[in-house]
Design a protein around this motif. Sequence first.
Motif, PDB file in Angstrom:
ATOM      1  N   LYS A   1      14.798  -3.070  -4.204  1.00  0.00           N
ATOM      2  CA  LYS A   1      14.346  -4.227  -4.988  1.00  0.00           C
ATOM      3  C   LYS A   1      13.002  -4.722  -4.479  1.00  0.00           C
ATOM      4  O   LYS A   1      12.073  -4.968  -5.260  1.00  0.00           O
ATOM      5  CB  LYS A   1      15.374  -5.358  -4.912  1.00  0.00           C
ATOM      6  CG  LYS A   1      16.642  -5.110  -5.712  1.00  0.00           C
ATOM      7  CD  LYS A   1      17.613  -6.279  -5.542  1.00  0.00           C
ATOM      8  CE  LYS A   1      18.915  -6.015  -6.293  1.00  0.00           C
ATOM      9  NZ  LYS A   1      19.910  -7.100  -6.090  1.00  0.00           N
ATOM     10  N   GLU A   2      12.899  -4.867  -3.150  1.00  0.00           N
ATOM     11  CA  GLU A   2      11.654  -5.368  -2.574  1.00  0.00           C
ATOM     12  C   GLU A   2      10.521  -4.353  -2.760  1.00  0.00           C
ATOM     13  O   GLU A   2       9.368  -4.738  -3.000  1.00  0.00           O
ATOM     14  CB  GLU A   2      11.865  -5.689  -1.098  1.00  0.00           C
ATOM     15  CG  GLU A   2      12.796  -6.887  -0.875  1.00  0.00           C
ATOM     16  CD  GLU A   2      13.036  -7.210   0.586  1.00  0.00           C
ATOM     17  OE1 GLU A   2      12.714  -6.367   1.451  1.00  0.00           O
ATOM     18  OE2 GLU A   2      13.550  -8.313   0.864  1.00  0.00           O
ATOM     19  N   ALA A   3      10.851  -3.077  -2.668  1.00  0.00           N
ATOM     20  CA  ALA A   3       9.830  -2.047  -2.869  1.00  0.00           C
ATOM     21  C   ALA A   3       9.326  -2.046  -4.306  1.00  0.00           C
ATOM     22  O   ALA A   3       8.115  -1.957  -4.558  1.00  0.00           O
ATOM     23  CB  ALA A   3      10.412  -0.685  -2.512  1.00  0.00           C
ATOM     24  N   ARG A   4      10.244  -2.168  -5.249  1.00  0.00           N
ATOM     25  CA  ARG A   4       9.859  -2.191  -6.664  1.00  0.00           C
ATOM     26  C   ARG A   4       8.997  -3.400  -6.979  1.00  0.00           C
ATOM     27  O   ARG A   4       7.989  -3.289  -7.693  1.00  0.00           O
ATOM     28  CB  ARG A   4      11.113  -2.176  -7.537  1.00  0.00           C
ATOM     29  CG  ARG A   4      10.858  -2.164  -9.030  1.00  0.00           C
ATOM     30  CD  ARG A   4      12.139  -1.949  -9.824  1.00  0.00           C
ATOM     31  NE  ARG A   4      13.224  -2.799  -9.370  1.00  0.00           N
ATOM     32  CZ  ARG A   4      13.345  -4.101  -9.684  1.00  0.00           C
ATOM     33  NH1 ARG A   4      12.423  -4.694 -10.426  1.00  0.00           N
ATOM     34  NH2 ARG A   4      14.373  -4.810  -9.258  1.00  0.00           N
ATOM     35  N   LEU A   5       9.373  -4.554  -6.423  1.00  0.00           N
ATOM     36  CA  LEU A   5       8.589  -5.772  -6.644  1.00  0.00           C
ATOM     37  C   LEU A   5       7.190  -5.651  -6.048  1.00  0.00           C
ATOM     38  O   LEU A   5       6.246  -6.279  -6.532  1.00  0.00           O
ATOM     39  CB  LEU A   5       9.317  -6.974  -6.051  1.00  0.00           C
ATOM     40  CG  LEU A   5      10.579  -7.430  -6.803  1.00  0.00           C
ATOM     41  CD1 LEU A   5      11.317  -8.506  -6.013  1.00  0.00           C
ATOM     42  CD2 LEU A   5      10.218  -7.933  -8.199  1.00  0.00           C
ATOM     43  N   ALA A   6       7.065  -4.826  -4.996  1.00  0.00           N
ATOM     44  CA  ALA A   6       5.762  -4.621  -4.362  1.00  0.00           C
ATOM     45  C   ALA A   6       4.927  -3.564  -5.082  1.00  0.00           C
ATOM     46  O   ALA A   6       3.794  -3.283  -4.685  1.00  0.00           O
ATOM     47  CB  ALA A   6       5.956  -4.211  -2.906  1.00  0.00           C
TER      48      ALA A   6
ATOM     49  N   GLY B   1       0.791  -1.227   0.000  1.00  0.00           N
ATOM     50  CA  GLY B   1       0.000   0.000   0.000  1.00  0.00           C
ATOM     51  C   GLY B   1       0.822   1.276   0.000  1.00  0.00           C
ATOM     52  O   GLY B   1       0.267   2.374  -0.102  1.00  0.00           O
ATOM     53  N   THR B   2       2.151   1.156   0.113  1.00  0.00           N
ATOM     54  CA  THR B   2       3.022   2.339   0.100  1.00  0.00           C
ATOM     55  C   THR B   2       3.246   2.786  -1.336  1.00  0.00           C
ATOM     56  O   THR B   2       3.416   1.967  -2.242  1.00  0.00           O
ATOM     57  CB  THR B   2       4.363   2.019   0.795  1.00  0.00           C
ATOM     58  OG1 THR B   2       4.123   1.906   2.205  1.00  0.00           O
ATOM     59  CG2 THR B   2       5.396   3.102   0.555  1.00  0.00           C
ATOM     60  N   ASP B   3       3.276   4.104  -1.552  1.00  0.00           N
ATOM     61  CA  ASP B   3       3.382   4.643  -2.907  1.00  0.00           C
ATOM     62  C   ASP B   3       4.819   4.707  -3.405  1.00  0.00           C
ATOM     63  O   ASP B   3       5.122   4.252  -4.506  1.00  0.00           O
ATOM     64  CB  ASP B   3       2.762   6.051  -2.962  1.00  0.00           C
ATOM     65  CG  ASP B   3       2.887   6.676  -4.341  1.00  0.00           C
ATOM     66  OD1 ASP B   3       2.706   5.955  -5.338  1.00  0.00           O
ATOM     67  OD2 ASP B   3       3.184   7.891  -4.428  1.00  0.00           O
ATOM     68  N   ALA B   4       5.743   5.287  -2.595  1.00  0.00           N
ATOM     69  CA  ALA B   4       7.093   5.548  -3.083  1.00  0.00           C
ATOM     70  C   ALA B   4       8.126   5.262  -2.000  1.00  0.00           C
ATOM     71  O   ALA B   4       7.839   5.395  -0.807  1.00  0.00           O
ATOM     72  CB  ALA B   4       7.214   6.991  -3.567  1.00  0.00           C
ATOM     73  N   VAL B   5       9.346   4.912  -2.433  1.00  0.00           N
ATOM     74  CA  VAL B   5      10.440   4.599  -1.506  1.00  0.00           C
ATOM     75  C   VAL B   5      11.717   5.253  -2.018  1.00  0.00           C
ATOM     76  O   VAL B   5      12.077   5.098  -3.195  1.00  0.00           O
ATOM     77  CB  VAL B   5      10.649   3.078  -1.366  1.00  0.00           C
ATOM     78  CG1 VAL B   5      11.820   2.782  -0.430  1.00  0.00           C
ATOM     79  CG2 VAL B   5       9.375   2.409  -0.844  1.00  0.00           C
TER      80      VAL B   5
END
Length: 280
Positions: free
Chosen positions: A225-230, A207-211
């Motif tokens: 990597k994990e954020a992009r995959l999510a 549910g997070t938009d940006a990292v």
Amino acid sequence: MQQYELIGYPLGHSLSPEIHRALFALDGIEADYRLDSFPPGELDAHLPDLKRLAGFNVTIPYKQAVIPALEELAGGALLYGSVNTVSCRDGILIGYNTDCTGFLRTMSAHHFSLKTSVCVLGAGGVGRMFAIESARQGAQVTVAVRKSGREKANGLAREIREKLGCEITVCDIDRPGGPYGLVINATPVGMSPNTGVSPVTAAIFSGTDAVFDCIYNPAETRLLKEARLAGCRVAGGMDMLVWQAAAAHEIWNGSHYEDAQMAGIIAQMNEILAAKEDAQ
């Protein structure tokens, strides 16, 4: 030829010369940029040489130590009591902080909003800046730290309350909550050579938009990597490194850069970094 440099100790394999030389090339300015590494306690002995430069950058351990040698502080340097850029005009040294400018330019270039819920991981020097700048832009800020960082985070919360009149939340980094509009990593967790770790579990990305990760080596950390995959939009620390350098050139020479020009230098620096890593 104008001379510029970075002072700090140690400086290791800094990319600053490559970044600043690329910026000088864009400006069509004949200048050179070098590294000047010397141990703590030798700053005063170097001041006469520094005053003969056109300008210089400052990193650990001199970001605060250089302040007594300056005639003036401007902008973010006043707010943070930390200097990373110095202009030298007729031997007059004026200190600036372009880290905050680099952060805000990176957010703008990637269309990351700070008028949202922001979770800053870590409350050290750069985490403090991220939290304060996010709060100044209207974010609802949460600072997530380990138990050992709780006192520093609570102090940051008091500082933001006193300076900006707003409240921030302090929480355990193992239970950061969420989702957030933006997650910012201000910890060194995931930096080369320890690239296989992340400061948080991937659950925070649901549910997070940006990292944004302030680490630039590697270009894509495990966190990103994990954020992009999510499905999150992501940006790495090389963006901020280049943008804060560009802000120094604006101070030194009145330069101006477009997003596309900076994107080209960011890509170039990531290629140089990868080549250096492969050569080791």
